[in-house]
Design a protein around this motif. Sequence first.
Motif, PDB file in Angstrom:
ATOM      1  N   LEU A  74       0.825  -1.212   0.000  1.00 26.85           N
ATOM      2  CA  LEU A  74       0.000   0.000   0.000  1.00 26.85           C
ATOM      3  C   LEU A  74       0.861   1.265   0.000  1.00 26.85           C
ATOM      4  O   LEU A  74       0.559   2.225  -0.714  1.00 26.85           O
ATOM      5  N   LEU A  75       1.921   1.268   0.781  1.00 27.11           N
ATOM      6  CA  LEU A  75       2.816   2.424   0.826  1.00 27.11           C
ATOM      7  C   LEU A  75       3.491   2.641  -0.523  1.00 27.11           C
ATOM      8  O   LEU A  75       3.615   3.770  -0.995  1.00 27.11           O
ATOM      9  N   ALA A  76       3.896   1.559  -1.168  1.00 31.83           N
ATOM     10  CA  ALA A  76       4.516   1.668  -2.492  1.00 31.83           C
ATOM     11  C   ALA A  76       3.530   2.262  -3.491  1.00 31.83           C
ATOM     12  O   ALA A  76       3.891   3.149  -4.275  1.00 31.83           O
ATOM     13  N   ASN A  77       2.291   1.792  -3.458  1.00 30.53           N
ATOM     14  CA  ASN A  77       1.265   2.337  -4.356  1.00 30.53           C
ATOM     15  C   ASN A  77       1.025   3.817  -4.082  1.00 30.53           C
ATOM     16  O   ASN A  77       0.894   4.615  -5.007  1.00 30.53           O
ATOM     17  N   GLU A  78       0.967   4.178  -2.808  1.00 29.58           N
ATOM     18  CA  GLU A  78       0.684   5.565  -2.430  1.00 29.58           C
ATOM     19  C   GLU A  78       1.823   6.506  -2.818  1.00 29.58           C
ATOM     20  O   GLU A  78       1.589   7.636  -3.225  1.00 29.58           O
ATOM     21  N   SER A  79       3.059   6.029  -2.709  1.00 29.90           N
ATOM     22  CA  SER A  79       4.211   6.901  -2.959  1.00 29.90           C
ATOM     23  C   SER A  79       4.830   6.710  -4.335  1.00 29.90           C
ATOM     24  O   SER A  79       5.799   7.379  -4.673  1.00 29.90           O
ATOM     25  N   GLY A  80       4.289   5.784  -5.137  1.00 37.27           N
ATOM     26  CA  GLY A  80       4.810   5.562  -6.482  1.00 37.27           C
ATOM     27  C   GLY A  80       6.148   4.843  -6.503  1.00 37.27           C
ATOM     28  O   GLY A  80       6.889   4.940  -7.475  1.00 37.27           O
ATOM     29  N   GLN A  81       6.473   4.126  -5.433  1.00 36.60           N
ATOM     30  CA  GLN A  81       7.719   3.377  -5.357  1.00 36.60           C
ATOM     31  C   GLN A  81       7.476   1.912  -5.690  1.00 36.60           C
ATOM     32  O   GLN A  81       6.332   1.464  -5.759  1.00 36.60           O
ATOM     33  N   ALA A  82       8.582   1.177  -5.860  1.00 34.68           N
ATOM     34  CA  ALA A  82       8.482  -0.265  -6.004  1.00 34.68           C
ATOM     35  C   ALA A  82       8.058  -0.844  -4.654  1.00 34.68           C
ATOM     36  O   ALA A  82       8.172  -0.183  -3.623  1.00 34.68           O
ATOM     37  N   GLU A  83       7.571  -2.085  -4.658  1.00 34.54           N
ATOM     38  CA  GLU A  83       7.128  -2.721  -3.416  1.00 34.54           C
ATOM     39  C   GLU A  83       8.223  -2.660  -2.354  1.00 34.54           C
ATOM     40  O   GLU A  83       9.394  -2.850  -2.638  1.00 34.54           O
ATOM     41  N   ILE A  84       7.825  -2.391  -1.131  1.00 35.46           N
ATOM     42  CA  ILE A  84       8.770  -2.222  -0.031  1.00 35.46           C
ATOM     43  C   ILE A  84       8.721  -3.462   0.848  1.00 35.46           C
ATOM     44  O   ILE A  84       7.654  -3.849   1.328  1.00 35.46           O
ATOM     45  N   VAL A  85       9.873  -4.077   1.062  1.00 36.20           N
ATOM     46  CA  VAL A  85       9.944  -5.326   1.825  1.00 36.20           C
ATOM     47  C   VAL A  85       9.811  -5.045   3.320  1.00 36.20           C
ATOM     48  O   VAL A  85      10.175  -3.963   3.799  1.00 36.20           O
ATOM     49  N   PRO A  86       9.288  -6.015   4.096  1.00 39.86           N
ATOM     50  CA  PRO A  86       9.083  -5.810   5.528  1.00 39.86           C
ATOM     51  C   PRO A  86      10.325  -5.350   6.292  1.00 39.86           C
ATOM     52  O   PRO A  86      10.216  -4.492   7.163  1.00 39.86           O
ATOM     53  N   ALA A  87      11.496  -5.884   5.977  1.00 39.02           N
ATOM     54  CA  ALA A  87      12.705  -5.485   6.717  1.00 39.02           C
ATOM     55  C   ALA A  87      12.948  -3.983   6.603  1.00 39.02           C
ATOM     56  O   ALA A  87      13.367  -3.341   7.569  1.00 39.02           O
ATOM     57  N   LYS A  88      12.683  -3.405   5.453  1.00 38.18           N
ATOM     58  CA  LYS A  88      12.834  -1.955   5.276  1.00 38.18           C
ATOM     59  C   LYS A  88      11.787  -1.204   6.088  1.00 38.18           C
ATOM     60  O   LYS A  88      12.073  -0.162   6.672  1.00 38.18           O
ATOM     61  N   LEU A  89      10.569  -1.729   6.114  1.00 39.13           N
ATOM     62  CA  LEU A  89       9.498  -1.069   6.858  1.00 39.13           C
ATOM     63  C   LEU A  89       9.765  -1.061   8.350  1.00 39.13           C
ATOM     64  O   LEU A  89       9.556  -0.050   9.021  1.00 39.13           O
ATOM     65  N   ILE A  90      10.225  -2.195   8.878  1.00 37.70           N
ATOM     66  CA  ILE A  90      10.405  -2.332  10.320  1.00 37.70           C
ATOM     67  C   ILE A  90      11.350  -1.261  10.854  1.00 37.70           C
ATOM     68  O   ILE A  90      11.073  -0.637  11.878  1.00 37.70           O
ATOM     69  N   VAL A  91      12.445  -1.035  10.168  1.00 39.68           N
ATOM     70  CA  VAL A  91      13.418  -0.037  10.611  1.00 39.68           C
ATOM     71  C   VAL A  91      12.765   1.339  10.700  1.00 39.68           C
ATOM     72  O   VAL A  91      12.890   2.045  11.704  1.00 39.68           O
TER      73      VAL A  91
END
Length: 84
Positions: free
Chosen positions: A35-52
């Motif tokens: 959802l964040l990738a869709n909202e910001s126009g980025q590629a899919e963001i993996v959980p490890a990146k999100l957690i940090v």
Amino acid sequence: MTKLRLGPITDDKPVRLTIELPAAVHRDLVEYGRLLANESGQAEIVPAKLIVHMLARFMATDRAFRRLRNGRSAISQALGPARA
């Protein structure tokens, strides 16, 4: 549309993280990343990146943590490096 709490994830130095998560939490992280990738126009963001970023955001907005951390810093500075 509702905005997510995290903004776009910047591409920075990778961080290795090894943890065990309940399956439901992992599914939610994957969905949040999508959802964040869709909202910001980025590629899919993996959980490890999100957690940090989620942990950093959580600590930055936790008033009690900031107050206690700043209080300890003020005491350390008042006592000087030899007594801190």
